[in-house]
Design an enzyme around this catalytic site. Structure first.
Site, PDB file in Angstrom:
ATOM      1  N   GLU A   1     -91.184 -16.356 -18.264  1.00  0.00           N
ATOM      2  CA  GLU A   1     -89.992 -15.313 -18.605  1.00  0.00           C
ATOM      3  C   GLU A   1     -90.663 -14.059 -18.465  1.00  0.00           C
ATOM      4  OE1 GLU A   1     -87.720 -14.575 -22.848  1.00  0.00           O
ATOM      5  OE2 GLU A   1     -87.342 -16.530 -21.766  1.00  0.00           O
TER       6      GLU A   1
ATOM      7  N   TYR B   1     -76.932  -7.768 -30.422  1.00  0.00           N
ATOM      8  CA  TYR B   1     -77.805  -9.090 -30.298  1.00  0.00           C
ATOM      9  C   TYR B   1     -77.471  -9.957 -31.631  1.00  0.00           C
ATOM     10  CZ  TYR B   1     -81.161 -13.143 -29.483  1.00  0.00           C
ATOM     11  OH  TYR B   1     -81.501 -14.214 -29.502  1.00  0.00           O
TER      12      TYR B   1
ATOM     13  N   ARG C   1     -93.621 -15.407 -22.132  1.00  0.00           N
ATOM     14  CA  ARG C   1     -93.750 -16.646 -22.615  1.00  0.00           C
ATOM     15  C   ARG C   1     -93.542 -17.840 -21.492  1.00  0.00           C
ATOM     16  NH1 ARG C   1     -88.550 -17.416 -26.686  1.00  0.00           N
ATOM     17  NH2 ARG C   1     -87.143 -17.048 -25.382  1.00  0.00           N
TER      18      ARG C   1
ATOM     19  N   ASP D   1     -77.703 -14.214 -32.759  1.00  0.00           N
ATOM     20  CA  ASP D   1     -77.968 -15.444 -32.623  1.00  0.00           C
ATOM     21  C   ASP D   1     -76.672 -16.451 -32.576  1.00  0.00           C
ATOM     22  OD1 ASP D   1     -80.853 -15.164 -33.030  1.00  0.00           O
ATOM     23  OD2 ASP D   1     -80.572 -15.154 -35.120  1.00  0.00           O
TER      24      ASP D   1
ATOM     25  N   ARG E   1     -96.532 -15.087 -43.985  1.00  0.00           N
ATOM     26  CA  ARG E   1     -96.251 -16.249 -44.984  1.00  0.00           C
ATOM     27  C   ARG E   1     -97.770 -16.756 -45.364  1.00  0.00           C
ATOM     28  NH1 ARG E   1     -92.116 -19.977 -41.622  1.00  0.00           N
ATOM     29  NH2 ARG E   1     -90.620 -18.488 -41.151  1.00  0.00           N
TER      30      ARG E   1
ATOM     31  N   ARG F   1     -82.156  -4.392 -21.951  1.00  0.00           N
ATOM     32  CA  ARG F   1     -83.439  -4.853 -21.095  1.00  0.00           C
ATOM     33  C   ARG F   1     -82.937  -6.241 -20.402  1.00  0.00           C
ATOM     34  NH1 ARG F   1     -87.691  -2.956 -19.465  1.00  0.00           N
ATOM     35  NH2 ARG F   1     -89.185  -4.603 -20.192  1.00  0.00           N
TER      36      ARG F   1
ATOM     37  N   ARG G   1     -89.747  -5.102 -40.426  1.00  0.00           N
ATOM     38  CA  ARG G   1     -90.623  -5.881 -41.021  1.00  0.00           C
ATOM     39  C   ARG G   1     -91.226  -6.787 -40.392  1.00  0.00           C
ATOM     40  NH1 ARG G   1     -87.742 -10.880 -42.482  1.00  0.00           N
ATOM     41  NH2 ARG G   1     -89.239 -11.052 -44.457  1.00  0.00           N
TER      42      ARG G   1
END
Length: 371
Positions: free
Chosen positions: A305, A353, A285, A355, A175, A253, A171
């Site tokens: 980065e 991964y 970024r 958070d 918004r 990665r 997805r």
């Protein structure tokens, strides 16, 4: 010394586990191959600016228990993550919202934006997307994909979007409000004074040995006349490395960071995080660290980065959770079950991964299971 736990890795997972075990009356020893504690959330002060040495880390969660827990170790500010994206000479707000669409198409209302996106989706529609490009076009249409998804994603993964599997993007949040807040979590912020202090407090009164890998530590310890002993090991490193890659190498990665101190420049880009979405720009970024804490110092520090292929000896940042690697990890997970008195956890131990809030939640869960 006789310890209850040897904890391999002083990142957030290992540090939370060590703190909880110590609170439960257990003796722990932590080791880390790096010369500092904190893993990838390590922050270091330069010119009175707290620099995120391993990329931007913005704490966000909807878990009140985790939010209350982490606030025991630091005071958080009210930073809201609102990155912007540069494509050529154009600049767009992220995540994809009405500010993005207004700039891209010169429109004002949600209805206008929906109409354009739906039209572009129909024009590019593929019934069964076979790659990431087809999937993304199905989700957001060509304009958003070409300017804000394609190049950035190809840099991240080091491959063309037509060569990447469709499931990588299930997805793409869109918004139809003028809201630049990247996260929807209830709680969000940056610890005032950096992240390292959190790990320092978590590991208070726990002995830590730095600059030594797990294998090196075992070797040195075995050579002592009276070696340290441990009832249990928590391993937060790469699970395939623990088993000497006997089933094969999992894929990752990596990242390369190019840090620059800009003396006499008090504001380089006006935002903490600016993404560069064109493929020809080699970095994904630029982070300007002072903006995480609303700094007004006369100098600034930025970090570019660069995504990179991972090879042995380099730091693995992102597991590649495609079908092949997921199957290989499951085989390693089965091996792990047979390891007596060895626990695996964290991003590398679980090949997943996480958070930061999920790291804390998983570490607390594991600690509770040991009591």
């Amino acid at each position: 010394m006789k310890y209850d736990y040897l904890i391999v890795g002083t990142g957030l997972f290992g540090a939370v586990f060590a703190h909880e075990m110590r609170e439960a009356g257990k003796k722990c020893l932590c080791i880390d191959k790096r010369e500092h504690i904190g893993g990838n959330i390590y922050t270091e002060q330069q010119k009175q600016i707290w620099v995120h040495k391993y990329g931007a880390h913005i704490f966000h969660t909807s878990d009140r228990k985790v939010w209350d827990y982490v606030n025991r170790f630091a005071e958080f500010n009210n930073y809201i993550n609102s990155p912007v994206a540069v494509y050529g000479n154009e600049l767009y707000n992220l995540p994809f919202n009405m500010n993005t669409f207004s700039k891209m198409w010169g429109i004002r209302t949600p209805g206008e934006a929906r109409e354009i996106i739906e039209r572009q989706r129909r024009e590019a529609a593929v019934e069964n997307p076979q790659n990431l490009e087809e999937q993304a076009l199905n989700l957001v249409g060509r304009d958003v994909y070409e300017k804000l998804v394609k190049g950035y994603t190809e840099k991240q993964w080091g491959r063309s979007c037509t060569e990447l599997p469709a499931f990588i993007i299930r997805r793409l949040p869109v918004r139809f409000t003028y809201d630049n807040n990247y996260f929807t979590d209830r709680y969000q912020g940056i610890p005032i004074g950096g992240y390292t202090q959190i790990v320092e407090k978590l590991l208070k009164d726990t002995p830590v040995r730095l600059g030594v890998s797990y294998r090196e530590f075992l070797k040195r310890n075995s050579e002592l006349a009276e070696p340290d002993t441990f009832d249990c090991i928590l391993y937060t490193g790469m699970i395939d490395e623990y088993f000497d890659y006997r089933l094969g190498e999992l894929q990752y990665r990596s990242l390369r960071f190019e840090e620059e101190l800009m003396e006499g420049c008090d504001n380089y880009q006006g935002n903490a995080v600016v993404n560069y979405t064109a493929r020809q720009i080699p970095y994904t970024r630029i982070i300007e660290h002072k903006h995480f804490e609303f700094g007004n110092q006369p100098d600034t520090v930025i970090t570019r980065e660069y995504p990179a292929d991972w090879q042995k000896g380099e730091e693995p940042y992102y597991p590649i959770n495609d079908e092949c690697n997921s199957q290989l990890y499951q085989r390693y997970a089965e091996l792990a079950k047979s390891e007596k008195n060895v626990l695996f956890g964290g991003r590398l131990g679980a090949y997943k991964y996480y958070d930061m809030d999920k790291v804390i939640a998983e570490a607390l869960k594991l600690a509770e299971s040991q009591q």
